[in-house]
Design an enzyme around this catalytic site. Structure first.
Site, PDB file in Angstrom:
ATOM      1  N   ARG A 180      -1.405  33.482  46.455  1.00 38.86           N
ATOM      2  CA  ARG A 180      -2.495  32.785  47.286  1.00 38.86           C
ATOM      3  C   ARG A 180      -3.919  33.724  47.122  1.00 38.86           C
ATOM      4  O   ARG A 180      -3.765  34.736  46.664  1.00 38.86           O
ATOM      5  CB  ARG A 180      -2.097  32.769  48.649  1.00 38.86           C
ATOM      6  N   HIS A 181      -5.034  33.103  47.619  1.00 40.25           N
ATOM      7  CA  HIS A 181      -6.254  33.766  47.333  1.00 40.25           C
ATOM      8  C   HIS A 181      -6.616  34.394  48.787  1.00 40.25           C
ATOM      9  O   HIS A 181      -6.065  33.955  49.745  1.00 40.25           O
ATOM     10  CB  HIS A 181      -7.351  32.800  47.418  1.00 40.25           C
ATOM     11  N   PRO A 182      -7.069  35.735  48.625  1.00 35.49           N
ATOM     12  CA  PRO A 182      -7.325  36.643  50.025  1.00 35.49           C
ATOM     13  C   PRO A 182      -8.212  35.881  50.680  1.00 35.49           C
ATOM     14  O   PRO A 182      -8.431  36.233  52.054  1.00 35.49           O
ATOM     15  CB  PRO A 182      -7.618  37.817  49.459  1.00 35.49           C
TER      16      PRO A 182
END
Length: 400
Positions: A240-242
């Site tokens: 996932r993207h932060p």
């Protein structure tokens, strides 16, 4: 002997430039392959008998009595090879002659090695003021780590990349390609071209100094900002993207797929497509900040919605709505992908006498340019006779 200019290749944006390549293994050869793909003539200088260390790294293709490294093959196309021992006076004379006709010299020895051979930047610049020298090393030509050896894994770890890669709560994981070497090769190619452009104005070459660790730091992008703004050290978080949610891997009926809804409007369209419009009204998910905070809850709900259909169905449905998404391809899938094929991103070249292998092409494409022509990685010392005659140092006839 009169000063000469080696014959340059005439096609490609870098046509007219001649590169003498002292590099080995990966970072340096990757840099010079980029330059060769863009039209520069690259003459690879290797140690006699042994050659580039990469020639001895597998996997190998067995071709009768010969064993050919596919590793070496993958990053040394479009180059010529001559074997020279720079500690031998006769071979040094050939190398000096090559430098007279060259525009660029690329090396990736440990700092100080090329100086001990008598080719420091100061010496080279005095003899060949127009020459551009590119030096690629683990830590650059200055600093307290200057003399330390390094490999890809070392700089991935020291540069922070390793600390960001892996599953949340799990152990750090090496990036699956040698990003430490590859990034250094790309930055070096950029630096070389910048130095050549400057030389067009000044008539004087530059020393381009690229450290692998520096390049890893340059790739940290928003992790540096998050460290300072959030006050927390970034750690592995899986796929996932932060800072954007949903933006990662999700599970459909038959396989995993990527969905990247990068703004509120895309999230609304995604929910509609999934038959889950109620998610848009959930207070946890109304804003991107909320979706990031409750990313685990949202992933469970999206996975549940995707589980009713296979990946192919969802890709077609989401793409019509302009939602970025993609299949999770393995390497075999990539090689058969119609977009990869349509863009000419695989080049098939002969390796040995009886087999051909596909290698990744240069991704830089130019409008209205004819398809690039490629030659396979050279055999060790393959071009000696032709080069010596071109340098005026051999009276034997050129090989047809």
């Amino acid at each position: 002997m009169a000063i000469l200019k080696l014959q340059a290749r005439s096609s490609g944006p870098l046509g007219g430039l001649v590169v003498v390549d002292l590099t080995r293994v990966l970072a340096g050869p990757y840099c010079t392959m980029i330059l060769a793909d863009l039209g520069a003539r690259v003459i690879k200088v290797e140690m006699p008998d042994k050659g580039d260390d990469a020639r001895h790294i597998g996997p190998f293709v067995e071709d009768g009595w010969e064993s050919v490294s596919a590793y070496f093959f993958s990053v040394n196309r479009n180059k010529e090879s001559i074997a020279l021992d720079l500690k031998c006076p006769e071979d040094r004379a050939v190398f000096d002659r090559l430098l007279e006709g060259a525009d660029i010299l690329v090396e990736n020895f440990r700092p100080g090695t090329i100086s001990r051979l008598g080719y420091s930047w100061e010496q080279l610049h005095r003899r060949h003021p127009r020459l551009v020298l590119a030096s690629i090393s683990g830590f650059g030509q200055t600093g307290p780590y200057r003399d330390l050896p390094a490999y890809d894994m070392v700089v991935q770890a020291m540069g922070g990349i390793l600390s960001l890669t892996g599953e949340e709560g799990g152990v750090p994981t090496r990036v699956g390609v040698s990003i430490g070497d590859l990034a250094a090769g790309m930055f070096a190619a950029i630096g070389v071209q910048a130095a050549v452009v400057e030389r067009m104005r000044t008539g004087v070459g530059r020393h381009v100094d690229v450290g692998m660790l520096d390049c890893q730091v340059a790739l940290l992008e928003n992790a540096l900002a998050r460290q300072q703004v959030d006050g927390r050290t970034p750690a592995p978080i899986g796929s996932r993207h932060p800072s954007i949610t949903p933006f990662g891997l999700f599970k459909a009926l038959d396989d995993q797929m990527v969905v990247a809804a990068g703004n509120d409007g895309m999230f609304v369209r995604l929910c509609d497509a999934l038959g889950a419009a109620h998610l848009c009204d959930d207070p946890r998910f109304v804003t991107n900040a909320g979706r990031c905070e409750y990313h685990a809850d949202l992933k469970v709900l999206i996975d549940a919605a995707l589980a009713s259909r296979p990946v192919a169905y969802w890709l077609e449905r989401l793409r019509v709505l302009g939602i970025p998404c993609g299949s999770l391809n393995n390497v075999e899938d990539v090689m058969g992908d119609p977009q990869v094929r349509a863009r000419g991103m695989l080049v098939e070249l002969p390796i040995g006498q009886s087999r051909r292998l596909s290698v990744a092409a240069n991704p830089i494409q130019f409008a209205d340019a004819p398809p690039a022509r490629h030659t396979p990685a050279p055999r060790l010392d393959q071009h000696r006779s032709a080069l010596l005659q071109e340098l005026g140092m051999d009276r034997s006839p050129l090989t047809p």
